[in-house]
Scaffold this active site. Structure first.
Site, short mmCIF file in Angstrom:
data_model
loop_
_atom_site.label_atom_id
_atom_site.label_comp_id
_atom_site.label_asym_id
_atom_site.label_seq_id
_atom_site.Cartn_x
_atom_site.Cartn_y
_atom_site.Cartn_z
CG HIS A 5 -1.80 1.23 1.45
ND1 HIS A 5 -2.87 1.63 0.54
CD2 HIS A 5 -1.73 2.28 2.21
CE1 HIS A 5 -3.32 2.42 0.81
NE2 HIS A 5 -2.74 3.06 2.02
CE LYS A 65 -0.35 6.20 1.44
NZ LYS A 65 -1.18 6.53 2.53
CG ASP A 93 -5.16 2.27 -3.24
OD1 ASP A 93 -4.88 2.54 -1.72
OD2 ASP A 93 -5.75 1.45 -3.37
#
Length: 307
Positions: A140, A161, A179
Site C-alpha cells: 500500500h 500520499k 494506492d
C-alpha cells in the site's frame, strides 16, 4: 508463482513457429537465455537445460560447416536434454536438419522476423523474461518518479500520499502507481516499482475523486515503471522528535531482501512536503556521485580552524 510459456514469447516478439506448434504451452522457468557453444563440442557439465536456447549466425554457420553425420550428432546431443525451445535469429537458412530433430523430440523451434542482431534480440528477450519471472509483492502506497529517481511514498491512510503525488505531478514529475504498488525484484540490488494494470494512470484524491493524470496533464505525467531508489514514509508531526544533525544516520527498508534507503518526513500544515521530496531525491543522486554536503561543510570548518 509467475508462469511464462513459449507461446508468450511467440506473441511478444512476433516469432515464426517452424516446429512444435502443439508444444507452445511449454513453461519457461529461467529468466535468461543461452547460446550453445561448448555443448556443440560435447561439453555438457554446465549446460543450462531449462533456459531458452538461442542460435545465431555464429552457431548456425558452425553447424553448416560440419559433415551431415557430425551435425546430426551435435544437434542430437543437445535436443535430447529437451530445453523449453530453440530460437533462431532472422536470416539463417538451411535449417531442415534442425527442424526435423525438433519435430521428432517435440521441441518448439522458433525464428525471429525482425532484422536485428542476435545480441540485440537476446537483450530484449532477457529483459522481458527477467521482468515477467521476477518475484513480486504488492504494498500500500504511492510510487512516483522525481528527477528520474523512483520513490516510494508510504504512510497511514489519509496521510496525504496521493495529494503529495499530485503536487509533484504539478511540478513536472511523474506518477507510477497510486494506492497499490507492485514491487518486482529484478536482481539482488534492484527493485522495480510499477502498477497492477487496473490502477494504471489513476490517482485518487480525497474530496475530489478519481483522476486520470494522463487525460488531465498529458503523457509526461505518467511513467509505467521505475527503479525504486528511495523509500519515504509520511508520518504524523511529533514535536522535538526530529533533529538538525549535519548527517542523519542511514536507515533502510527491506523489500524481498533488497535494502532501500529510508527517510521519514513528518507532516505539519504549511510544510512543503513535495519540496522536501525533491530535495531528498537530488541529495540521493549527489551521494551516488560521491558528494556529501555534510563532509564538505566539515572540511570548511577544519580549513578555517587551521588559520
Amino acid at each position: 508463482m509467475k508462469v511464462l510459456t513459449v507461446e508468450n514469447l511467440v506473441r511478444k516478439f512476433a516469432l515464426k513457429v517452424l516446429a512444435g506448434e502443439n508444444r507452445l504451452q511449454q513453461t519457461i522457468t529461467q529468466p535468461q537465455s543461452h547460446r550453445p557453444g561448448l555443448e556443440f563440442v560435447g561439453h555438457f557439465d554446465f549446460f543450462p537445460t531449462e533456459r531458452v536456447q538461442i542460435l545465431g549466425r555464429k552457431e548456425i554457420t558452425y553447424l553448416h560447416k560440419l559433415s551431415r553425420e557430425e551435425r546430426q550428432l551435435r544437434i542430437g546431443n543437445i535436443v535430447k536434454y529437451h530445453p523449453p525451445c530453440f530460437i533462431v535469429t532472422a536470416g539463417q537458412e538451411g535449417l531442415t536438419y534442425l527442424t526435423q530433430y525438433c519435430i521428432e523430440e517435440g521441441i518448439p523451434l522458433l525464428c525471429t522476423n525482425e532484422p536485428q542482431t542476435t545480441s540485440e534480440f537476446i537483450t530484449r528477450l532477457d529483459a522481458y523474461m527477467i521482468k515477467t519471472l521476477a518475484p513480486e509483492i504488492a504494498i500500500h502506497g504511492v510510487c512516483v518518479n522525481v528527477y528520474g529517481i523512483g520513490i516510494l511514498l508510504r504512510g497511514k491512510s489519509g496521510a496525504g500520499k496521493s495529494e503529495t503525488a499530485h503536487t509533484l505531478i504539478g511540478r513536472g514529475h511523474r506518477l507510477v502507481a497510486d494506492d497499490l504498488v507492485v514491487l518486482k525484484k529484478l536482481s539482488p540490488r534492484t527493485i522495480l516499482g510499477t502498477h497492477d494494470g487496473k490502477t494504471k494512470e489513476f490517482l485518487a484524491l480525497r474530496s475530489v475523486g478519481l483522476l486520470n493524470v494522463v487525460r488531465l496533464y498529458g503523457r509526461k505525467a505518467f511513467q509505467d515503471e521505475t527503479r525504486v531508489a528511495l523509500d519515504i514514509e509520511l508520518t504524523k508531526w511529533e514535536k522535538n522528535s526530529l533533529n538538525n544533525e549535519l548527517e542523519q544516520e542511514p536507515m533502510f527498508t527491506e523489500y524481498m531482501g533488497v535494502q532501500i534507503p529510508h527517510i521519514e518526513i513528518q507532516l505539519q500544515p504549511g510544510r512543503d512536503v513535495a519540496g522536501l521530496i525533491e530535495a531528498a531525491a537530488n541529495n540521493w543522486l549527489l551521494k551516488q556521485q560521491g558528494y556529501s554536503a555534510a563532509e564538505e561543510f566539515m572540511r570548511r570548518l577544519e580549513s578555517d580552524s587551521n588559520w
